[in-house]
Design a protein around this motif. Structure first.
Motif, PDB file in Angstrom:
ATOM      1  N   GLY A 112       0.879  -1.502  -0.122  1.00 31.94           N
ATOM      2  CA  GLY A 112       0.080  -0.324   0.087  1.00 31.94           C
ATOM      3  C   GLY A 112       0.404   0.929   0.191  1.00 31.94           C
ATOM      4  N   LEU A 113       2.134   1.505   0.654  1.00 31.65           N
ATOM      5  CA  LEU A 113       2.754   2.238   0.807  1.00 31.65           C
ATOM      6  C   LEU A 113       3.015   2.485  -0.586  1.00 31.65           C
ATOM      7  N   GLY A 114       4.474   1.416  -0.856  1.00 29.56           N
ATOM      8  CA  GLY A 114       4.942   1.576  -1.942  1.00 29.56           C
ATOM      9  C   GLY A 114       3.873   2.159  -3.538  1.00 29.56           C
ATOM     10  N   LEU A 115       2.348   1.731  -3.164  1.00 31.06           N
ATOM     11  CA  LEU A 115       1.981   2.016  -4.515  1.00 31.06           C
ATOM     12  C   LEU A 115       0.798   3.057  -4.061  1.00 31.06           C
ATOM     13  N   TYR A 116       1.345   4.223  -3.117  1.00 26.31           N
ATOM     14  CA  TYR A 116       0.877   4.954  -2.674  1.00 26.31           C
ATOM     15  C   TYR A 116       2.066   6.600  -3.312  1.00 26.31           C
ATOM     16  N   TYR A 174       7.005  -2.838 -10.332  1.00 24.81           N
ATOM     17  CA  TYR A 174       6.779  -2.028 -10.120  1.00 24.81           C
ATOM     18  C   TYR A 174       8.453  -1.495  -9.912  1.00 24.81           C
ATOM     19  N   LEU A 175       9.240  -2.402  -8.801  1.00 24.00           N
ATOM     20  CA  LEU A 175      10.461  -2.060  -8.761  1.00 24.00           C
ATOM     21  C   LEU A 175      11.158  -1.381  -9.783  1.00 24.00           C
ATOM     22  N   LYS A 176      11.096  -2.428 -10.879  1.00 17.59           N
ATOM     23  CA  LYS A 176      11.631  -2.024 -12.075  1.00 17.59           C
ATOM     24  C   LYS A 176      11.837  -1.285 -12.851  1.00 17.59           C
TER      25      LYS A 176
END
Length: 202
Positions: A112-116, A174-176
């Motif tokens: 959730g935090l990463g997507l935010y 997402y990380l890529k």
């Protein structure tokens, strides 16, 4: 119903019939029994946003659920999602961070935090692309890169702890994308990019 899906479907039927009272009642009852249900959560958010009612009631329901189960990290994840949907970024971040405080192995809080931060970066990049003033463009670009870097750590934590293959691949994607932006700035980011590019291709 399994995971609250029956309540969500009954609420959908009530909405189609124009019975918003029944719609609300089904959603609130379903939420009280299945507070982790995304279908019910989305239904509640949509109800309160479309009805223009005070969203305070959403948080009252959630607070009650947290009192009943204070060690349930998923409730803070739900709270973060609600704040995110309502545009309360700081409160969303606070709730997602609370997930890790309660249960460091709860992957969804990190996701959730990463997507935010990732979605914030996308929005800032879009604003920058439309900005004609050079100074404002550079300021937005700086905010974009800050937000994009901020998504990497929580996504990496989620990647590390998740046991679900599809989740691991999705987080790696997402990380890529995030590390691609910075791969020419250091060997560390290049290594991260190579790692997550390989993982997302699996």
């Amino acid at each position: 119903g399994e995971g609250g899906e029956v309540y969500a479907k009954l609420a959908d039927i009530a909405e189609k019939l124009g019975d918003n009272v029944a719609r609300k009642n089904y959603l609130e009852e379903g939420f009280s029994k299945n507070p982790e249900s995304q279908s019910i959560l989305v239904g509640l958010i949509n109800y309160y946003l479309s009805s223009k009612e005070d969203t305070t009631r959403l948080f009252e329901l959630l607070d009650q659920a947290k009192k009943n189960d204070p060690k349930n990290a998923s409730l803070y994840y739900v709270e973060g999602n609600i704040h995110n949907q309502l545009g309360n970024g700081d409160k969303a971040v606070e709730a997602y961070n609370k997930c890790a405080e309660i249960d460091p192995n709860y992957e969804h809080g990190y996701i959730g935090l990463g997507l935010y931060y990732y979605n914030l970066a996308v929005d800032l990049q879009e604003k920058a692309s439309q900005e004609v003033d050079d100074a404002k463009y550079m300021a937005l670009l700086g905010e974009f890169e800050t937000a994009l870097k901020a998504c990497i750590e929580p996504f990496e934590k989620a990647f590390e702890i998740t046991k679900t293959p599809d989740t691991k691949v999705g987080v790696a994607e997402y990380l890529k994308n995030a590390c691609y932006r910075f791969r020419t700035t250091s060997a560390e980011y290049q290594e991260k990019y190579d790692k997550y590019a390989a993982a997302s291709a699996q």
